[in-house]
Motif scaffolding. Structure first.
Motif, PDB file in Angstrom:
ATOM      1  N   THR A  34       1.037  -1.033  -0.074  1.00  0.00           N
ATOM      2  CA  THR A  34       0.193   0.021   0.141  1.00  0.00           C
ATOM      3  C   THR A  34       1.105   1.279  -0.131  1.00  0.00           C
ATOM      4  OG1 THR A  34      -1.605  -1.306   1.279  1.00  0.00           O
ATOM      5  CG2 THR A  34      -1.796   1.330   1.343  1.00  0.00           C
ATOM      6  N   MET A  35       1.032   1.990  -1.147  1.00  0.00           N
ATOM      7  CA  MET A  35       1.887   3.154  -1.248  1.00  0.00           C
ATOM      8  C   MET A  35       1.117   4.112  -2.036  1.00  0.00           C
ATOM      9  SD  MET A  35       4.867   1.353  -3.492  1.00  0.00           S
ATOM     10  CE  MET A  35       5.185   0.141  -2.336  1.00  0.00           C
ATOM     11  N   ASN A  36       1.785   5.304  -2.163  1.00  0.00           N
ATOM     12  CA  ASN A  36       1.396   6.589  -3.035  1.00  0.00           C
ATOM     13  C   ASN A  36       2.718   6.772  -4.052  1.00  0.00           C
ATOM     14  OD1 ASN A  36      -0.319   8.657  -4.293  1.00  0.00           O
ATOM     15  ND2 ASN A  36       1.364   9.810  -3.219  1.00  0.00           N
ATOM     16  N   LEU A  37       2.354   6.866  -5.394  1.00  0.00           N
ATOM     17  CA  LEU A  37       3.486   7.163  -6.405  1.00  0.00           C
ATOM     18  C   LEU A  37       3.028   8.524  -6.780  1.00  0.00           C
ATOM     19  CD1 LEU A  37       3.779   3.855  -8.426  1.00  0.00           C
ATOM     20  CD2 LEU A  37       5.220   4.663  -6.836  1.00  0.00           C
ATOM     21  N   ASP A  38       4.265   9.562  -6.586  1.00  0.00           N
ATOM     22  CA  ASP A  38       4.042  10.902  -6.822  1.00  0.00           C
ATOM     23  C   ASP A  38       3.410  10.990  -8.317  1.00  0.00           C
ATOM     24  OD1 ASP A  38       3.971  13.398  -6.974  1.00  0.00           O
ATOM     25  OD2 ASP A  38       5.870  13.664  -5.820  1.00  0.00           O
TER      26      ASP A  38
ATOM     27  N   TYR B 149      12.261   5.771  -6.251  1.00  0.00           N
ATOM     28  CA  TYR B 149      10.773   5.147  -5.879  1.00  0.00           C
ATOM     29  C   TYR B 149      11.028   3.645  -5.347  1.00  0.00           C
ATOM     30  CZ  TYR B 149       9.327   9.402  -7.661  1.00  0.00           C
ATOM     31  OH  TYR B 149       9.246  10.814  -8.099  1.00  0.00           O
ATOM     32  N   GLY B 150      11.645   3.340  -4.167  1.00  0.00           N
ATOM     33  CA  GLY B 150      11.844   1.937  -4.099  1.00  0.00           C
ATOM     34  C   GLY B 150      11.547   1.613  -2.564  1.00  0.00           C
ATOM     35  N   THR B 151      11.378   0.242  -2.386  1.00  0.00           N
ATOM     36  CA  THR B 151      11.299  -0.251  -1.040  1.00  0.00           C
ATOM     37  C   THR B 151      11.612  -1.496  -1.109  1.00  0.00           C
ATOM     38  OG1 THR B 151       9.557  -0.453   0.859  1.00  0.00           O
ATOM     39  CG2 THR B 151       8.646  -0.842  -1.346  1.00  0.00           C
ATOM     40  N   SER B 152      11.734  -2.323   0.336  1.00  0.00           N
ATOM     41  CA  SER B 152      11.830  -3.838   0.325  1.00  0.00           C
ATOM     42  C   SER B 152      11.367  -4.368   1.498  1.00  0.00           C
ATOM     43  CB  SER B 152      13.602  -3.665   0.556  1.00  0.00           C
ATOM     44  OG  SER B 152      13.621  -3.088   2.115  1.00  0.00           O
ATOM     45  N   VAL B 153      11.289  -5.609   1.389  1.00  0.00           N
ATOM     46  CA  VAL B 153      10.778  -6.651   2.227  1.00  0.00           C
ATOM     47  C   VAL B 153      11.248  -7.899   2.304  1.00  0.00           C
ATOM     48  CG1 VAL B 153       8.884  -7.220   0.686  1.00  0.00           C
ATOM     49  CG2 VAL B 153       8.211  -7.365   3.105  1.00  0.00           C
ATOM     50  N   ASN B 154      11.197  -8.630   3.388  1.00  0.00           N
ATOM     51  CA  ASN B 154      11.860  -9.993   3.542  1.00  0.00           C
ATOM     52  C   ASN B 154      10.792 -10.859   3.072  1.00  0.00           C
ATOM     53  OD1 ASN B 154      14.413  -9.271   4.292  1.00  0.00           O
ATOM     54  ND2 ASN B 154      14.251  -9.137   6.493  1.00  0.00           N
TER      55      ASN B 154
ATOM     56  N   SER C 223       2.764   3.104   2.835  1.00  0.00           N
ATOM     57  CA  SER C 223       1.743   3.226   4.281  1.00  0.00           C
ATOM     58  C   SER C 223       1.925   1.499   4.658  1.00  0.00           C
ATOM     59  CB  SER C 223       0.172   3.308   3.709  1.00  0.00           C
ATOM     60  OG  SER C 223       0.349   4.812   3.071  1.00  0.00           O
ATOM     61  N   ASP C 224       1.945   0.751   3.941  1.00  0.00           N
ATOM     62  CA  ASP C 224       2.036  -0.636   4.502  1.00  0.00           C
ATOM     63  C   ASP C 224       2.881  -1.715   3.363  1.00  0.00           C
ATOM     64  OD1 ASP C 224       1.403  -2.699   6.392  1.00  0.00           O
ATOM     65  OD2 ASP C 224      -0.669  -3.149   5.565  1.00  0.00           O
TER      66      ASP C 224
ATOM     67  N   SER D 121      -2.889  -3.602  -5.674  1.00  0.00           N
ATOM     68  CA  SER D 121      -4.194  -3.096  -5.708  1.00  0.00           C
ATOM     69  C   SER D 121      -4.516  -1.806  -5.010  1.00  0.00           C
ATOM     70  CB  SER D 121      -5.494  -4.029  -5.683  1.00  0.00           C
ATOM     71  OG  SER D 121      -5.461  -4.626  -4.377  1.00  0.00           O
ATOM     72  N   SER D 122      -3.838  -1.633  -3.972  1.00  0.00           N
ATOM     73  CA  SER D 122      -4.119  -0.534  -2.999  1.00  0.00           C
ATOM     74  C   SER D 122      -3.356   0.794  -3.176  1.00  0.00           C
ATOM     75  CB  SER D 122      -3.789  -0.966  -1.512  1.00  0.00           C
ATOM     76  OG  SER D 122      -4.695  -1.942  -1.217  1.00  0.00           O
TER      77      SER D 122
END
Length: 424
Positions: A162-166, A195-200, A298-299, A286-287
């Motif tokens: 869940t995120m916002n792209l500018d 515009y990046g993020t990471s998760v395990n 956001s999540d 989708s969010s």
């Protein structure tokens, strides 16, 4: 006047004192329900041949010892395994011999094997919850939680972002300068890491592997998704390829027509041989939104986890037991079962705060807290005895006077008989 009436009165008063004494003795017993002695008169006219209205009565008998199932007060203890019922119902137990019993005392313990038990070793019954679906079973089983072994790891199958792209972002490729007319000012390319993020994510053995997600604006309302950056230092140089595209409508809302995106993750951090299989992870975007605001995540969640040890449990008002593990997972493991009867006063007390079914109680009806006639549960609290000490002390004085009065009738009868014997 006969001796029989006085003797029956003494017996009744003695029985009443027994009941009152038992109530007072258990005034501090968790979940105890007070009793009262109920009496009935004895009439001997049918035996002696007296007509109605001319019999003085034959004394008194104890008709029954009636249990009073009124609600006891709630005492907050703060102990996570203390549970009080606020309303109707009983906790269902399985005694060491396998038979069923029922109690209002919720001072439970966890033994060395992880079973939830009472002080006398009876197992507390409940409904197991499927950790995958979260649905409780329909049959009761003894409640137990792992204390000697960790819960197994779970393979990651999906990532939800869940995120916002500018929306104000320029095209990632940039715009070259042009002499015009009209002249076009060059816009430099946007680094993909902007515009990046990471998760395990976790493999079948619970070993974590980091996954990076990058978003590069391809065109109006359209972004490409990457799981790695270009590496110009590699030999030969590595150019990352897009794993999918995300489009938004003119309102910045995710377009449901977007194709599904699946990541293929190689668990490189797991050194075992043969290597653990690659992980196919569904990417749910989708969010996501595209609004004129800064890029913000956001999540970011995934459904896998490493193995973990039990750290604590928390019980909800409906009896759902949420278990917390050292790997950060909190999930429903079980739900405490409640049982009720058509006539609770017909239950047979067997000691240790337990009752068992009888022919007068009706058959047991299992259910869940907060539904139908069942009360709600309060964790960290115990139901106190419903004995009213003030009332019991007054009742004891009344019973004492009754005993003395009945003894006096026997004494008086004895004096009368002595007078008759001594007539000359």
């Amino acid at each position: 006047m006969g001796f029989q009436q006085g003797i029956s009165g003494l017996n009744a008063a003695s029985k009443n004192l027994d009941v009152i004494g038992n109530n007072i003795a258990n005034s501090g017993t968790v979940g105890f329900k007070a009793s009262r002695a109920e009496f009935a008169d004895l009439v001997a006219s049918s035996m002696a041949g007296f007509s109605g209205g001319k019999s003085a009565g034959f004394g008194v008998e104890t008709a029954t010892i009636s249990q009073q199932f009124s609600q006891g007060g709630l005492n907050m203890t703060g102990n996570g395994l203390d549970v009080a019922i606020n309303g109707g119902g009983f906790f269902k137990l399985q005694l060491p011999d396998g038979s069923a019993a029922y109690t209002r005392a919720g001072n439970f313990k966890q033994d060395k094997t992880g079973d939830v038990v009472t002080n006398d070793g009876a197992h507390v019954m409940g409904y197991k919850v499927d950790p995958t679906t979260g649905i409780a079973s329909s049959t009761t089983t003894p409640l137990s939680f792992p204390v000697g072994a960790p819960i197994p790891a779970k393979l990651t199958t999906s990532i939800t972002a869940t995120m916002n792209l500018d929306a104000r972002a320029n095209l990632a490729a940039g715009v070259p300068a042009a002499a015009g007319p009209p002249a076009v000012v060059a816009i430099p390319a946007t680094p993909r890491s902007t515009y990046g993020t990471s998760v395990n994510v976790y493999d079948t053995q619970g070993v974590a592997t980091p996954v990076n997600l990058y978003f590069a604006k391809k065109g109006p309302n359209e972004w490409e998704v990457f799981d790695k950056l270009d590496d110009a230092t590699a030999v030969p140089p590595v150019v990352a390829t897009s794993i999918g595209t995300v489009k938004f409508d003119n309102n910045g809302v995710y377009d449901p027509a977007n194709a599904a995106i699946t990541l293929t993750v190689k668990p490189a951090s797991n050194p075992n041989s043969p290597p653990v299989a690659d992980i196919a992870v569904a990417l749910d975007l989708s969010s996501m939104t595209q609004f004129g605001a800064k890029f913000a995540v956001s999540d970011l969640q995934q459904d896998g986890f490493a193995s973990g040890e039990l750290k604590g449990i928390n019980i909800g008002a409906d009896g759902t037991i949420m278990a917390s593990y050292s790997n950060g997972v909190t999930r429903a493991e079980a739900q405490i079962a409640l049982t009720n009867f058509r006539n609770p006063q017909g239950l047979t007390a067997v000691g240790s705060n337990n009752w068992v079914e009888s022919g007068d109680s009706g058959v047991p009806v299992d259910g869940k807290a907060g539904s139908g006639s069942f009360g709600t549960l309060r964790a960290g609290a115990l139901e106190e005895s419903n004995v009213d000490l003030t009332a019991e002390l007054v009742n004891m004085m009344t019973a004492q006077r009754s005993y003395q009065a009945n003894a006096q009738t026997i004494k008086t009868q004895d004096q009368v008989m002595s007078t008759l014997v001594n007539l000359r």
